[in-house]
Design a protein around this motif. Sequence first.
Motif, PDB file in Angstrom:
ATOM      1  N   LEU A  92     -15.694  21.535  -5.209  1.00 29.25           N
ATOM      2  CA  LEU A  92     -14.284  21.313  -5.565  1.00 29.25           C
ATOM      3  C   LEU A  92     -13.591  20.421  -4.540  1.00 29.25           C
ATOM      4  O   LEU A  92     -12.590  19.783  -4.843  1.00 29.25           O
ATOM      5  N   ILE A  93     -14.123  20.425  -3.316  1.00 30.40           N
ATOM      6  CA  ILE A  93     -13.561  19.545  -2.273  1.00 30.40           C
ATOM      7  C   ILE A  93     -14.403  18.260  -2.267  1.00 30.40           C
ATOM      8  O   ILE A  93     -15.594  18.317  -1.964  1.00 30.40           O
ATOM      9  N   PRO A  94     -13.820  17.139  -2.616  1.00 31.32           N
ATOM     10  CA  PRO A  94     -14.613  15.898  -2.652  1.00 31.32           C
ATOM     11  C   PRO A  94     -15.174  15.559  -1.270  1.00 31.32           C
ATOM     12  O   PRO A  94     -14.619  15.989  -0.253  1.00 31.32           O
ATOM     13  N   GLN A  95     -16.267  14.810  -1.250  1.00 33.11           N
ATOM     14  CA  GLN A  95     -16.801  14.364   0.037  1.00 33.11           C
ATOM     15  C   GLN A  95     -15.762  13.464   0.711  1.00 33.11           C
ATOM     16  O   GLN A  95     -14.932  12.852   0.036  1.00 33.11           O
ATOM     17  N   TRP A  96     -15.832  13.400   2.050  1.00 32.52           N
ATOM     18  CA  TRP A  96     -14.753  12.745   2.805  1.00 32.52           C
ATOM     19  C   TRP A  96     -14.634  11.251   2.489  1.00 32.52           C
ATOM     20  O   TRP A  96     -13.578  10.655   2.734  1.00 32.52           O
ATOM     21  N   ASP A  97     -15.677  10.631   1.965  1.00 30.30           N
ATOM     22  CA  ASP A  97     -15.578   9.192   1.649  1.00 30.30           C
ATOM     23  C   ASP A  97     -15.176   8.958   0.188  1.00 30.30           C
ATOM     24  O   ASP A  97     -15.157   7.836  -0.280  1.00 30.30           O
ATOM     25  N   GLU A  98     -14.864  10.034  -0.517  1.00 32.98           N
ATOM     26  CA  GLU A  98     -14.470   9.889  -1.932  1.00 32.98           C
ATOM     27  C   GLU A  98     -12.955   9.934  -2.075  1.00 32.98           C
ATOM     28  O   GLU A  98     -12.265  10.495  -1.213  1.00 32.98           O
ATOM     29  N   LYS A  99     -12.485   9.417  -3.203  1.00 31.05           N
ATOM     30  CA  LYS A  99     -11.062   9.544  -3.504  1.00 31.05           C
ATOM     31  C   LYS A  99     -10.818  10.944  -4.061  1.00 31.05           C
ATOM     32  O   LYS A  99     -11.653  11.459  -4.811  1.00 31.05           O
ATOM     33  N   TYR A 100      -9.689  11.525  -3.684  1.00 30.09           N
ATOM     34  CA  TYR A 100      -9.345  12.838  -4.216  1.00 30.09           C
ATOM     35  C   TYR A 100      -8.811  12.697  -5.643  1.00 30.09           C
ATOM     36  O   TYR A 100      -8.009  11.808  -5.903  1.00 30.09           O
ATOM     37  N   ASN A 101      -9.262  13.556  -6.514  1.00 28.35           N
ATOM     38  CA  ASN A 101      -8.748  13.534  -7.891  1.00 28.35           C
ATOM     39  C   ASN A 101      -7.491  14.402  -7.960  1.00 28.35           C
ATOM     40  O   ASN A 101      -7.405  15.342  -8.738  1.00 28.35           O
ATOM     41  N   PHE A 102      -6.584  14.075  -7.084  1.00 25.98           N
ATOM     42  CA  PHE A 102      -5.407  14.907  -6.885  1.00 25.98           C
ATOM     43  C   PHE A 102      -4.168  14.041  -7.063  1.00 25.98           C
ATOM     44  O   PHE A 102      -4.117  12.923  -6.555  1.00 25.98           O
ATOM     45  N   SER A 103      -3.201  14.520  -7.826  1.00 28.06           N
ATOM     46  CA  SER A 103      -1.971  13.753  -7.968  1.00 28.06           C
ATOM     47  C   SER A 103      -0.772  14.692  -8.029  1.00 28.06           C
ATOM     48  O   SER A 103      -0.914  15.855  -8.415  1.00 28.06           O
ATOM     49  N   TYR A 104       0.374  14.183  -7.617  1.00 30.84           N
ATOM     50  CA  TYR A 104       1.595  14.984  -7.752  1.00 30.84           C
ATOM     51  C   TYR A 104       2.756  14.074  -8.162  1.00 30.84           C
ATOM     52  O   TYR A 104       2.827  12.913  -7.753  1.00 30.84           O
ATOM     53  N   THR A 105       3.601  14.602  -8.976  1.00 31.26           N
ATOM     54  CA  THR A 105       4.742  13.829  -9.482  1.00 31.26           C
ATOM     55  C   THR A 105       6.004  14.664  -9.314  1.00 31.26           C
ATOM     56  O   THR A 105       6.107  15.745  -9.909  1.00 31.26           O
ATOM     57  N   PRO A 106       6.935  14.173  -8.510  1.00 29.13           N
ATOM     58  CA  PRO A 106       8.203  14.916  -8.395  1.00 29.13           C
ATOM     59  C   PRO A 106       9.006  14.810  -9.686  1.00 29.13           C
ATOM     60  O   PRO A 106       8.993  13.754 -10.332  1.00 29.13           O
ATOM     61  N   ILE A 107       9.640  15.864 -10.070  1.00 30.36           N
ATOM     62  CA  ILE A 107      10.509  15.842 -11.255  1.00 30.36           C
ATOM     63  C   ILE A 107      11.936  16.109 -10.768  1.00 30.36           C
ATOM     64  O   ILE A 107      12.213  17.191 -10.231  1.00 30.36           O
ATOM     65  N   LEU A 108      12.763  15.130 -10.922  1.00 31.89           N
ATOM     66  CA  LEU A 108      14.143  15.266 -10.464  1.00 31.89           C
ATOM     67  C   LEU A 108      15.083  14.901 -11.616  1.00 31.89           C
ATOM     68  O   LEU A 108      15.095  13.756 -12.062  1.00 31.89           O
ATOM     69  N   SER A 109      15.782  15.862 -12.118  1.00 34.10           N
ATOM     70  CA  SER A 109      16.761  15.583 -13.156  1.00 34.10           C
ATOM     71  C   SER A 109      17.993  16.453 -12.884  1.00 34.10           C
ATOM     72  O   SER A 109      17.968  17.293 -11.973  1.00 34.10           O
ATOM     73  N   LYS A 110      18.991  16.260 -13.707  1.00 32.28           N
ATOM     74  CA  LYS A 110      20.202  17.052 -13.493  1.00 32.28           C
ATOM     75  C   LYS A 110      19.952  18.530 -13.750  1.00 32.28           C
ATOM     76  O   LYS A 110      20.487  19.407 -13.088  1.00 32.28           O
ATOM     77  N   GLU A 111      19.098  18.769 -14.756  1.00 30.24           N
ATOM     78  CA  GLU A 111      18.860  20.167 -15.151  1.00 30.24           C
ATOM     79  C   GLU A 111      17.856  20.868 -14.245  1.00 30.24           C
ATOM     80  O   GLU A 111      17.965  22.047 -13.958  1.00 30.24           O
ATOM     81  N   GLN A 112      16.858  20.126 -13.827  1.00 26.70           N
ATOM     82  CA  GLN A 112      15.786  20.793 -13.066  1.00 26.70           C
ATOM     83  C   GLN A 112      15.170  19.893 -12.013  1.00 26.70           C
ATOM     84  O   GLN A 112      15.195  18.671 -12.121  1.00 26.70           O
ATOM     85  N   LYS A 113      14.608  20.567 -11.023  1.00 27.50           N
ATOM     86  CA  LYS A 113      13.880  19.860  -9.980  1.00 27.50           C
ATOM     87  C   LYS A 113      12.526  20.535  -9.830  1.00 27.50           C
ATOM     88  O   LYS A 113      12.416  21.760  -9.928  1.00 27.50           O
ATOM     89  N   GLY A 114      11.477  19.747  -9.603  1.00 32.46           N
ATOM     90  CA  GLY A 114      10.163  20.368  -9.468  1.00 32.46           C
ATOM     91  C   GLY A 114       9.102  19.369  -9.059  1.00 32.46           C
ATOM     92  O   GLY A 114       9.398  18.213  -8.711  1.00 32.46           O
ATOM     93  N   LEU A 115       7.871  19.861  -9.105  1.00 30.55           N
ATOM     94  CA  LEU A 115       6.735  19.032  -8.703  1.00 30.55           C
ATOM     95  C   LEU A 115       5.592  19.316  -9.676  1.00 30.55           C
ATOM     96  O   LEU A 115       5.214  20.478  -9.878  1.00 30.55           O
ATOM     97  N   LEU A 116       5.088  18.273 -10.292  1.00 35.37           N
ATOM     98  CA  LEU A 116       3.965  18.428 -11.207  1.00 35.37           C
ATOM     99  C   LEU A 116       2.680  18.069 -10.429  1.00 35.37           C
ATOM    100  O   LEU A 116       2.542  16.934  -9.966  1.00 35.37           O
ATOM    101  N   VAL A 117       1.817  19.055 -10.265  1.00 37.63           N
ATOM    102  CA  VAL A 117       0.607  18.834  -9.462  1.00 37.63           C
ATOM    103  C   VAL A 117      -0.609  18.932 -10.372  1.00 37.63           C
ATOM    104  O   VAL A 117      -0.698  19.837 -11.202  1.00 37.63           O
ATOM    105  N   SER A 118      -1.550  18.004 -10.216  1.00 36.44           N
ATOM    106  CA  SER A 118      -2.785  18.129 -11.000  1.00 36.44           C
ATOM    107  C   SER A 118      -4.002  17.854 -10.119  1.00 36.44           C
ATOM    108  O   SER A 118      -3.936  17.059  -9.172  1.00 36.44           O
ATOM    109  N   TYR A 119      -5.081  18.547 -10.421  1.00 32.33           N
ATOM    110  CA  TYR A 119      -6.328  18.358  -9.690  1.00 32.33           C
ATOM    111  C   TYR A 119      -7.468  18.344 -10.704  1.00 32.33           C
ATOM    112  O   TYR A 119      -7.650  19.301 -11.458  1.00 32.33           O
ATOM    113  N   GLU A 120      -8.190  17.228 -10.769  1.00 29.40           N
ATOM    114  CA  GLU A 120      -9.268  17.103 -11.753  1.00 29.40           C
ATOM    115  C   GLU A 120     -10.602  17.453 -11.113  1.00 29.40           C
ATOM    116  O   GLU A 120     -10.914  16.991 -10.020  1.00 29.40           O
ATOM    117  N   PHE A 121     -11.370  18.312 -11.793  1.00 24.91           N
ATOM    118  CA  PHE A 121     -12.708  18.636 -11.268  1.00 24.91           C
ATOM    119  C   PHE A 121     -13.679  18.868 -12.395  1.00 24.91           C
ATOM    120  O   PHE A 121     -13.286  18.974 -13.536  1.00 24.91           O
TER     121      PHE A 121
END
Lengths: 206, 217
Positions: free
Chosen positions: A177-206
């Motif tokens: 699940l932990i990629p080798q150190w010379d690999e790119k991480y299949n990890f991404s995060y997207t902040p969500i900022l709006s008037k109604e809500q604030k949050g963070l969308l996190v994804s990890y592909e494996f």
Amino acid sequence: MAGWLLLCPLLAWSEDEDVLKRYVPRVREVPASEKTLNFGIVYASQWTYYLTAQHSIIKKQGSFENWHRNMFSPHFDKDSFDYNIFKHGVTGNYYYLWFRSRGYDRVEAFWWSFLSSLAFEFTVETATERPSYQDIYQTPVYGTVLGVGMEKLSIFFHGQESWWGHTLGYVLNPFPLIPQWDEKYNFSYTPILSKEQKGLLVSYEF
Amino acid sequence: MNSRIISILFLLISFSARADKYVFKADQWQKGIHLFAGGGLNASIYNSDFAKQDQGVGLNFKTEVGYYINSQWALEAASRVKFNKVKEYLVWDTLFTGGLKYRFNHFPFTKSKGIYARAFAGKAPTVFYLRDSPEIYRKTKASRIQYDGPVYGGAIGNMYDGANGKVWYVEYGFTYQQLNRYIGVKNDGEIPVTEFANTGNKFKIYSLYVSIGLLVF
């Protein structure tokens, strides 16, 4: 009985080429800096485990004087077989699988498991007990035998291409699940900022 | 003694762990470090204070880490874990040995070139579990008795090349253990505590075994 349980996973194997390509650890020439990092992570984990799981024993029997003196007096311990065979075998299995997941071949992973075991026996655990000849041999050797089997079994389960197969595959061998150190991480995060809500969308592909 | 053992361990590490280009075969051993693991059955005769002239049969688990010097000779560090039920006692011992392994290019009555012999010596902690023997348990206050002493042995086996490239073996061997010291052990929580110790009694184990196993790497 114990030995047979350790040996049985060795017989499992997946022949699917695609599965082999995706889940068999990618062996490569690991640079010295990565080797230091990989070993350092194991060593830090050993201290963390020891100071938390053995806290009461350290409080009762541990001392700096023991830690230093015991380093030079290994012996045959008097632990029971559940400790000497199962617990040390399982620990060695995780050492082996960790180093395999970092790109080491089987022999290198075995040697680094052996070094990790020596480090624990001679520089960590000595605060409360003397290094044990049984543990020095059995942790890396039984760990490697078990680890080779667990790796094969894990690949076999991944080869089932189902959610339960992947789950079991990662339960048996979680380190891919932990990629080798010379690999790119299949990890991404997207902040969500709006008037109604604030949050963070996190994804990890494996 | 201890520093010598540690020096040998580091000397073994310093040997190249990388394998040659050709693969390990039953009749052509590959130079480098190799690990074998197997399991099987053993039959033992015990002579001690607790089990006089008793026999036991049980399972064993054997591992060998060897430095294969060339296609015929290897230095090895091995362990064989035995479990035996002898009357009301469970006996668990671990034979830690160092030794030599030699492959015969020619052996009488067979064309096989995978036949090998092993000679080894070492130390064998041997544990008698007393939980099922209330009388001794009451007398000694120990839950197990651990013996300690030298072990010597030899074995002969045959290696085979499997259809899928795996190398496997069948091995027959004998061991002789002379256990000179013993301690009574009970557990205080997770910590094993010595209840008593004795060096006066000698205890011998003669054992035959058969083991079947695989080349791990």
